[in-house]
Structures are given as C-alpha cells and as structure tokens.
Design a protein around this motif. Structure first.
Motif, PDB file in Angstrom:
ATOM      1  N   VAL A  60     127.141  12.575  66.943  1.00 12.48           N
ATOM      2  CA  VAL A  60     126.945  13.122  67.958  1.00 12.48           C
ATOM      3  C   VAL A  60     126.559  14.871  67.364  1.00 12.48           C
ATOM      4  O   VAL A  60     128.245  14.803  68.418  1.00 12.48           O
ATOM      5  CB  VAL A  60     127.493  12.920  69.272  1.00 12.48           C
ATOM      6  N   ALA A 104     127.038  17.233  69.045  1.00 12.98           N
ATOM      7  CA  ALA A 104     126.487  17.691  70.180  1.00 12.98           C
ATOM      8  C   ALA A 104     128.345  18.099  70.449  1.00 12.98           C
ATOM      9  O   ALA A 104     129.034  18.576  71.710  1.00 12.98           O
ATOM     10  CB  ALA A 104     126.630  17.603  71.141  1.00 12.98           C
ATOM     11  N   LYS A 108     126.880  18.186  81.504  1.00 12.50           N
ATOM     12  CA  LYS A 108     126.700  16.986  80.791  1.00 12.50           C
ATOM     13  C   LYS A 108     127.459  16.319  79.827  1.00 12.50           C
ATOM     14  O   LYS A 108     127.771  15.451  78.965  1.00 12.50           O
ATOM     15  CB  LYS A 108     125.301  17.733  79.810  1.00 12.50           C
ATOM     16  N   LEU A 148     128.607  13.080  78.580  1.00  6.39           N
ATOM     17  CA  LEU A 148     128.389  12.745  77.100  1.00  6.39           C
ATOM     18  C   LEU A 148     130.272  11.102  77.171  1.00  6.39           C
ATOM     19  O   LEU A 148     130.349  10.332  76.760  1.00  6.39           O
ATOM     20  CB  LEU A 148     128.609  13.370  76.278  1.00  6.39           C
ATOM     21  N   ARG A 190     130.644   8.282  78.474  1.00  9.89           N
ATOM     22  CA  ARG A 190     130.249   7.227  78.016  1.00  9.89           C
ATOM     23  C   ARG A 190     131.355   6.680  76.605  1.00  9.89           C
ATOM     24  O   ARG A 190     131.204   5.630  76.025  1.00  9.89           O
ATOM     25  CB  ARG A 190     128.932   8.061  76.822  1.00  9.89           C
ATOM     26  N   ILE A 236     134.270   3.968  78.122  1.00  6.49           N
ATOM     27  CA  ILE A 236     132.846   2.905  78.878  1.00  6.49           C
ATOM     28  C   ILE A 236     132.760   2.663  77.247  1.00  6.49           C
ATOM     29  O   ILE A 236     133.941   0.915  77.788  1.00  6.49           O
ATOM     30  CB  ILE A 236     131.497   2.769  79.470  1.00  6.49           C
ATOM     31  N   VAL A 242     135.056  -1.041  77.605  1.00  7.14           N
ATOM     32  CA  VAL A 242     135.143  -2.056  77.076  1.00  7.14           C
ATOM     33  C   VAL A 242     136.215  -2.756  75.571  1.00  7.14           C
ATOM     34  O   VAL A 242     136.602  -4.143  75.727  1.00  7.14           O
ATOM     35  CB  VAL A 242     133.428  -2.259  77.018  1.00  7.14           C
ATOM     36  N   THR A 272     139.685  -3.934  77.661  1.00  6.44           N
ATOM     37  CA  THR A 272     139.194  -5.057  78.028  1.00  6.44           C
ATOM     38  C   THR A 272     139.016  -5.919  76.423  1.00  6.44           C
ATOM     39  O   THR A 272     139.964  -7.567  77.343  1.00  6.44           O
ATOM     40  CB  THR A 272     138.045  -5.204  78.862  1.00  6.44           C
ATOM     41  N   HIS A 275     131.301  -8.399  88.890  1.00  2.00           N
ATOM     42  CA  HIS A 275     131.522  -8.096  89.762  1.00  2.00           C
ATOM     43  C   HIS A 275     131.925  -9.874  90.366  1.00  2.00           C
ATOM     44  O   HIS A 275     133.948 -10.149  90.388  1.00  2.00           O
ATOM     45  CB  HIS A 275     131.232  -7.277  90.276  1.00  2.00           C
ATOM     46  N   VAL A 309     132.863  -9.498  79.715  1.00  2.00           N
ATOM     47  CA  VAL A 309     132.527  -8.214  79.054  1.00  2.00           C
ATOM     48  C   VAL A 309     131.470  -8.445  78.910  1.00  2.00           C
ATOM     49  O   VAL A 309     130.525  -7.485  78.942  1.00  2.00           O
ATOM     50  CB  VAL A 309     133.525  -8.120  78.069  1.00  2.00           C
ATOM     51  N   LEU A 364     129.629  -6.940  81.255  1.00  2.00           N
ATOM     52  CA  LEU A 364     129.659  -5.369  81.448  1.00  2.00           C
ATOM     53  C   LEU A 364     128.958  -4.277  80.303  1.00  2.00           C
ATOM     54  O   LEU A 364     128.707  -3.255  80.652  1.00  2.00           O
ATOM     55  CB  LEU A 364     131.314  -4.791  81.438  1.00  2.00           C
ATOM     56  N   ALA A 365     129.673  -4.567  79.473  1.00  2.00           N
ATOM     57  CA  ALA A 365     128.560  -4.379  77.989  1.00  2.00           C
ATOM     58  C   ALA A 365     127.410  -3.905  78.112  1.00  2.00           C
ATOM     59  O   ALA A 365     126.149  -3.449  78.082  1.00  2.00           O
ATOM     60  CB  ALA A 365     129.555  -5.264  76.542  1.00  2.00           C
ATOM     61  N   PHE A 394     126.756  -1.712  80.715  1.00  2.00           N
ATOM     62  CA  PHE A 394     126.349  -0.002  80.208  1.00  2.00           C
ATOM     63  C   PHE A 394     125.902   0.382  79.105  1.00  2.00           C
ATOM     64  O   PHE A 394     124.711   1.373  79.080  1.00  2.00           O
ATOM     65  CB  PHE A 394     127.664   0.259  79.532  1.00  2.00           C
ATOM     66  N   LYS A 434     122.695   0.434  80.405  1.00  2.00           N
ATOM     67  CA  LYS A 434     121.910   2.308  81.390  1.00  2.00           C
ATOM     68  C   LYS A 434     122.296   3.467  80.303  1.00  2.00           C
ATOM     69  O   LYS A 434     121.936   4.729  80.875  1.00  2.00           O
ATOM     70  CB  LYS A 434     123.627   2.287  82.308  1.00  2.00           C
ATOM     71  N   PHE A 435     123.024   3.487  79.193  1.00  2.00           N
ATOM     72  CA  PHE A 435     122.831   4.435  78.380  1.00  2.00           C
ATOM     73  C   PHE A 435     122.185   4.386  77.368  1.00  2.00           C
ATOM     74  O   PHE A 435     121.474   5.295  76.798  1.00  2.00           O
ATOM     75  CB  PHE A 435     124.299   4.120  77.677  1.00  2.00           C
ATOM     76  N   GLN A 495     119.045   7.092  77.830  1.00  2.00           N
ATOM     77  CA  GLN A 495     119.410   7.834  77.670  1.00  2.00           C
ATOM     78  C   GLN A 495     119.609   8.567  76.278  1.00  2.00           C
ATOM     79  O   GLN A 495     120.870   7.901  75.902  1.00  2.00           O
ATOM     80  CB  GLN A 495     120.240   9.062  78.077  1.00  2.00           C
ATOM     81  N   PRO A 496     119.735   9.386  75.183  1.00  2.00           N
ATOM     82  CA  PRO A 496     120.130   9.489  73.958  1.00  2.00           C
ATOM     83  C   PRO A 496     121.691   9.651  74.503  1.00  2.00           C
ATOM     84  O   PRO A 496     121.427  10.911  75.260  1.00  2.00           O
ATOM     85  CB  PRO A 496     119.190  10.880  72.716  1.00  2.00           C
ATOM     86  N   TRP A 497     122.060   9.869  72.953  1.00  2.00           N
ATOM     87  CA  TRP A 497     123.888  10.024  73.107  1.00  2.00           C
ATOM     88  C   TRP A 497     123.669  11.329  73.699  1.00  2.00           C
ATOM     89  O   TRP A 497     125.309  12.149  73.818  1.00  2.00           O
ATOM     90  CB  TRP A 497     124.727   9.152  72.354  1.00  2.00           C
ATOM     91  N   ASP A 498     122.867  11.939  72.032  1.00  2.79           N
ATOM     92  CA  ASP A 498     123.384  13.265  71.424  1.00  2.79           C
ATOM     93  C   ASP A 498     122.219  14.055  72.497  1.00  2.79           C
ATOM     94  O   ASP A 498     121.277  15.413  72.767  1.00  2.79           O
ATOM     95  CB  ASP A 498     122.561  13.811  70.216  1.00  2.79           C
ATOM     96  N   ALA A 499     122.512  14.084  73.815  1.00  2.00           N
ATOM     97  CA  ALA A 499     121.828  15.206  75.118  1.00  2.00           C
ATOM     98  C   ALA A 499     121.549  16.522  74.711  1.00  2.00           C
ATOM     99  O   ALA A 499     122.222  17.012  74.827  1.00  2.00           O
ATOM    100  CB  ALA A 499     121.683  14.434  75.946  1.00  2.00           C
TER     101      ALA A 499
END
Ligand code: HEM
Lengths: 275, 338
Positions: free
Chosen positions: A93, A95, A177, A181, A184, A187, A191, A194, B87, B320, B323-324, B327, B330-331, B334-338
């Motif tokens: 990454v 960025a 932004k 990031l 993320r 999160i 996880v 947990t 939940h 878990v 939850l995983a 997300f 959701k993630f 969009q790319p991580w390296d936005a």
C-alpha cells in the motif's frame, strides 16, 4: 559465562537492530526530504528481518522453545513481527509509506527496550506445550501489527492537524481518506484480536479448566476489544472526524501495547501459564 | 365514540408506545452507552473479592436488550445479512454466558492413590441452577508421575485413572496438563496441588478395621511444613502427624521426578506422647489400634462443568466469520491503495 551460541545469537540481534535503524532512519529521511528511497527502505527492512529471524531461530534451537516467555523474548519477537507486518503494508500500500516517520520511532522504542532487558532464559511450563499457543500468539501479532500500521496513519492525521508535516506528507491522500485506510487496518486488527481472544479462551479451558478468569491480562485484552467495539460504533453513530478517529486509534494502540508488554511483567498474578 | 373504535385506538396507542419503546431500546446511542458501561464494569469488577458480579450483569443485560431491539428494528442491520448475523451471534454469546453462569460448577477435590471419587469436593462454587450428578461421575486415581526440569520446574503430569462406563466395563485413561477426564459433562483436571498421603488402618475397640489416608500439605510448596493434625475416627483424639525424610527428592540441579522417598518415618504426637513410625508399625492406644501401612501420593483435581462450552465456541467462530465476511465485502468494493 556466555556460551558461543548465545554470543552469536546476540551479535545477530545487534546486527538486525542496526539494519532496522538504518532502514528506519532512511524511511524517516525519505518522508522529511520527500525523497523516493522507498525501495532501499524495503530492502533494508527485509535484510533486518532475515538477520533477526536467524537470531530468533538460534535462540529457539538453544533454549528449546519459542520466544514467548521472558520480556526480552516477547519484545524481540514483536519487533520482528511488527516490522514484518509494517513492511508488508509498506510494500503493498504505497500510500502509507511516509507514515514510516511515525511507525519507526515506535519500533525504535521497542528495540531500545529489548536491548536493555535481560536476555536470560525463562521456564517453559507444560501448559504451553500446545498448538493453541502458536495460534494465539500468531493472531495477537497480526492484531498488533495491523494496529501499528493504523497508528502510523493516525499519527500523520494528527501531525497535519497540528500544522506539521503538511509538505512532507503532501503526496499522501487527504486525511479523510487516510482515516478510512487506517480504519481498514483497525478492522483487520479487530478481527484478529477477536480470534486471539477466542484461541486464548480455548487454550485456557484446555490447560487450566477455565476459559476466562479475569486475570489482569485477560481483563486488559478484553478492554482493548471493548474499546475497538466502541470506536467502530462511535464512527458510524457520531460521524467522527478524522482526527477523532486518529485519537481513538492511538488510544487503542497504547492500551494494547501496555497489555502486551506491561501487564504480564508487572502484575503480581501473572497470566496463569507463566508460573 | 363506540366501543370498537375506542378499542382500536387503545390498540393503536399500545402499538405506538411499544414501537417507541423498541426504538429507544434499539438506539445506537444507547449502544455507545452500553459499551462504555461494560468497559467501566470490567475495570471495576474484582472477582478475587468475590463481589461486583452486577457490574458485568447489568451492562450485559442492557446490551442483550439493546441488541435484541436493534436486530428486530434497525434498518441497517436488517438489510445486511452479515452484520445481522454478527450481532445475532453476539446476542447468542451473551445469552449463552448467562446460561453457563446459572448452571456451571467449579470445584476442587483430592484423591490419594487408589482412592475413588465419591462426589465430595473440598471447595466448590456453582450456579444456582446446577443439578449435581457428581456422585455418578466416580473415578479412581491409579497413581501419577510428574517430572521436574532442572530448578524444580514442573514438567508433564501423567495421571492414570479408571472408571466404570455405563455398561459396567472398566475404562482406563491417562490425564494431565491438557487432557482432562470428562464424565457426564464434568471435566476433571489434574492440578499443581499434590503431595504425600500416609495410609493408616484404624481398628477401634469392638469395631471393624477401617483403612484411610490423610493428605499432608501440598508438596513441594510446603516442603518444610509436612505436618497435619487429624482426629482418630469415632474418637475425640487429635493426632499431630509429620513426615520425615532426608532424601533430596526434587533436585534443583538436575531433572527429577516426584515419588515417595525410599526411606522415611512418621512422627505422631497424641495424648502428649511422641511416636515415630515406619511402614508396618502399630500403635496400641486405649481407644484401639492404629497401624501405619505405607506412604502414597495424593493428587488435587479441579472439576469444571459448563454445558455451554461447545455452543459458545460455535457462536464465537460464527461471529468472527460473519464479521470478516461483512468487512471483506465492504472493503473489496474499493481498492486499499485509494
Ligand atoms: C450492544 C449492542 C449492540 C447493538 C445494539 C449494535 C447495533 C449496531 C447497529 C445498528 C449497527 C449498524 C450501524 C449503522 O451502520 O448505522 C452496528 C454496526 C456494527 N457493530 Fe454493532 N451493536 C452492538 C454491539 C456491538 C459490539 C459489541 C460490536 C463489536 C464487537 C459491534 C460491532 C459492530 C460493527 C463492526 C459494525 C459495523 C460498523 C461499520 O460498518 O463500520 N457491535 N451495530
């Protein structure tokens, strides 16, 4: 008298620390001078990881168990795993790269502490002879590593807000932004935290006949988890601004840091297994 | 206004009140308060003082209601299967933990080698709804081996145990460290608590002889306090008993194993007199005859019962995974390296 095996192990460790320090300083320099030396930083961190891994492996071989017992071992293995996680994020990454200026000093603190703590051996109790130890520790290390990456970004957000480092981090995305990031990585950490707690509970049931006993380490680790749950909710419910999110991230890291490196060694009733 | 419309509007009011209550119960601001209260409760709770359980029970009860409300009525949750399942699993965990606390049992017991567990615990705590079946969980301690590493560091424990299964067949197992004996949902674990047990035969005047052992204080923790006072069965006579031996059993300089010393004696003090006994010796007393048979070892066990454990583990893994999954989707959008 120190054995030759131990001497080699410590020499390798010193060499690794020197390489990490060089990598870190280069990375900080790259941020401050906005120079693109990132390939060098990566190459150096990887070299440090390899030399450090050799030191850890030698010690493992010599004492007959992994680096899980003494403060020295725990610091050393975490310097390794945190550097590994950060370098993977650094590589994948781009960025986040300037955030090395925040992350590296944290690693320097850990390395300094490691070098002044005693490298003597500890006792490996029979209750540690289980695969759950490895699972629990692995998840814990991914958790702390992910949070550290987020801390780097949170640090940049806070520095920017305080009016520092605007120019040096100009090629990073805007703070909104960055906070997304960082979230993320939080999160990802959440996880794995947990999973760490679940694995720990399974192990505790196995070894001590109770899955949860509110010993100080368990209590603190759970508090970190609760704090993360609060953060996740506050973020959607209260629509937190980036610097609020950043403060939460730092707070979670401080709590996790104290839990990993403080509680087991100051508590009078240490994690049951360690006695 | 006729009765039917009056009733209808009363129903409407009731429904309105209920909907309003549900909305409040499901409030995400309440969630923040609940999580903060839980953190506070965890910080203040002190189980060693045996108090303050309400510090956890109160916020968890509120959390369960808040979760239930949100699951029933929150649009964001209901539209999102993964988040809803997460939940729901959280709610299940809270309910299971509560059920576990109401029905659990935790206790300690000691068995000398050759002794059978009869349901007697030396220490016990349990939930108010625990129905004990401990008497049916009988097993016999067939002896154990504990190795020590250099520096008197305890290594593995291997304890042979025996019991009769439902069909009356004798079953054997070796337990210790990570391996409990599980009978009727009770898990029996060996513990660090163990020591020496002198075995006596007592024949009171005109009574049948009875064999029994006394468990001396835990060894090696109380290495220098191997003495105990007990009472001869059927009498008021106190007997002070001390174990004596010269051997170094657990050598700090090399690996060793816990065992009965090769040579030892028992010092008994009763009715103002001192006696020294070795195995096989007898003591004639006005109340009867006391024979010292031999020295064995006793093991301290902890026992734990909680039927929710597998369900709790399942709910945790389910949580878990949900939850995983939530997300991940959701993630991934969009790319991580936005
Ligand atoms: C105590 C009662 C709880 C209730 C009533 C509740 C309710 C909710 C609701 C309604 C949402 C959707 C928020 C929105 O998008 O508007 C949500 C999201 C979420 N909740 Fe909870 N929650 C509770 C506890 C927890 C706990 C203890 C955790 C964590 C461990 C948790 C983790 C999450 C996560 C990860 C999200 C997703 C947030 C995001 O997408 O950024 N919740 N919760």
């Amino acid at each position: 008298m120190m054995s030759t095996a131990m001497a080699t192990e410590l020499q390798l460790l010193w060499a690794a620390v020197a390489i990490y320090t060089l990598a870190g300083s280069t990375a900080i320099g790259a941020t401050v001078m906005a120079r693109r030396v990132e390939r060098w930083v990566l190459a150096l961190v990887v070299a440090g990881l390899v030399v450090h891994a050799a030191s850890l492996a030698l010690r493992w071989e010599r004492v007959g168990h992994g680096p899980f017992i003494t403060l020295f071992e725990i610091l050393s293995s975490n310097v390794w795993s945190l550097s590994l996680v950060f370098s993977i994020a650094y590589w994948r990454v781009p960025a986040i790269r300037p955030s090395a200026a925040v992350v590296m000093p944290v690693l320097f603190v850990l390395m300094g502490w490691m070098l002044v703590s005693s490298p003597g051996e500890g006792h490996f109790p029979p209750t540690y002879r289980t695969v759950w130890l490895y699972i629990h520790v692995l998840f814990g290390k991914i958790f702390l590593g992910s949070v550290l990456v987020a801390v780097g970004l949170a640090g940049i957000i806070l520095l920017r807000r305080a009016g520092f480092a605007m120019r040096h981090t100009a090629r990073m995305p805007d703070s909104v932004k960055l906070e997304n990031l960082a979230f993320r990585f939080m999160i990802l950490g959440f996880v794995f935290e947990t999973l760490m707690l679940i694995a720990g509970a399974i192990w505790a049931q196995d070894a001590w006949g109770r899955y949860w006993a509110w010993d100080p380490l368990e209590t603190w680790a759970f508090l970190t988890w609760i704090m993360l749950a609060f953060f996740v909710h506050a973020r959607v419910t209260l629509r937190l601004r980036p610097h609020h999110g950043a403060l939460f991230i730092i707070a979670v890291f401080v709590l996790a840091f104290l839990t990993f490196f403080g509680v087991p060694f100051v508590s009078t009733a240490p994690h049951k297994g360690a006695v | 206004m006729n009765t039917i419309t009056a009733r209808a509007s009363a129903t409407a009011v009731t429904v309105g009140v209920a909907a309003n209550a549900l909305r409040r119960l499901a409030s995400t601001r309440l969630t923040l308060l609940v999580i903060a209260l839980l953190a506070l409760g965890v910080m203040l709770y002190d189980p060693s003082a045996g108090r303050g359980a309400w510090l956890l029970v109160a916020p968890l009860t509120l959390a369960a209601l808040n979760l239930l409300g949100a699951i029933l009525s929150n649009g964001v949750l209901r539209r999102n299967a993964a988040l809803l399942m997460f939940h729901f699993a959280l709610l299940a965990i809270v309910v299971l933990v509560a059920a576990g606390r109401l029905t659990y049992l935790k206790g300690q017991l000691e068995l000398a080698e050759g002794e059978t567990f009869s349901g007697q615990l030396t220490k016990m705590e349990s939930g108010p709804w625990h129905r004990s079946r401990l008497e049916q969980a009988a097993f016999r301690n067939d002896g154990y081996r504990i190795r020590y590493a250099k520096g008197v560091k305890r290594a593995e424990t291997r304890n042979a145990v025996q019991w009769l299964d439902d069909s009356g067949q004798s079953q054997h197992a070796v337990i210790g460290d990570h391996t409990p004996l599980t009978r009727l949902g009770y898990h029996f674990y060996t513990s660090f608590n163990k020591g020496f047990a002198p075995v006596f035969v007592w024949q009171g005047r005109g009574a049948a002889p009875q064999r029994g052992s006394i468990n001396l204080p835990s060894y090696p923790i109380h290495e220098y306090g191997q003495a105990l006072t007990w009472t001869l069965p059927g009498t008021q006579t106190p007997v002070w008993t001390m174990l004596q031996f010269d051997e170094v059993l657990l050598d700090p300089l090399r690996p060793s194993e816990l065992r009965v010393p090769k040579r030892h004696s028992l010092v008994l003090r009763l009715a103002g007199e001192r006696h020294e006994l070795t195995p096989g010796m007898q003591l004639a007393l006005p109340e009867g005859v006391l024979t010292y048979e031999r020295l064995t070892l006793w093991m301290g066990y902890t026992v734990f019962y909680d039927w929710t454990l597998p369900w709790l583990a399942a709910a945790c893994f389910f949580a878990v995974a949900a939850l995983a999954w939530y997300f991940w989707r959701k993630f991934a959008a969009q790319p991580w390296d936005a």
